[in-house]
Design a protein around this motif. Sequence first.
Motif: not given
Length: 252
Positions: A88-104
């Motif tokens: 969960g830590l890694m998946d959240t870091a990937d998503g939150m630090m991606s700089g994309r919009d909410r859906e992405r």
Amino acid sequence: MQKIWLEWETAVQFLTRIPWPTPHLSLQKFDADRFVRSVKWYPYVGILIGGILYVFACGLYRWFPAPVASILVLLAEIAITGGLHLDGLMDTADGMMSGRDRERKLEIMKDSRVGAMGVIAFVSLFALKWSLLSEVSVKFPLLLLIMPSIGRLTMVWAIAKYPPARREGMGVSIAGRLSSTQLLAANLALILPLAVWQLHGVLIVLVCAAVMWAFASWIYRSIGGLTGDSYGFLCETAEVVFLLASVGIMAI
């Protein structure tokens, strides 16, 4: 009594890979209501995990130098939990630090593949946790007993106070469904650190609560709620924040 036992067993089997004597009772037949009720036991499962780590560490810190023993303790924790929250830590870091919009961001978090930000988050957290354990475990061995409980209590608060970010998934099944009685039962786990460290314990808990509220609010503002991955991120982060706060406050 059997109802309570089933709730406890559900929590243990979900959060750990500990061999359980009655595996037919809890998770083979999913019960959504029992799963929700089991959430209040998460901090106590943390104490169980911490107890195993504490016993393990008592021998390791005698036989090996602190840096080596700390690595082995962290590997033992991963083995006990199956790396559930690290994922969960890694998946959240990937998503939150991606700089994309909410859906992405939500799509990235759902992807089973680990990206660069997830690897960076894992390595950074693991290194920080290792260095902190190397420093404090010999002086304050009870930190190992309490640390996993604090992480899982953070999950309980996140589940209770924040809505789910998706319309499906684990977050939907449990988010916002905890009663005030269940939340109070979970918070009783704080008696242990408060009784052991008294004023220092109060300060440590307050620091952890403030930092984790900031993290949870950041995720909520970014994707409109929390996910199962977010709970894992908060659990792992809370353990490190707890160690950091303990190191700083115990030195006062």
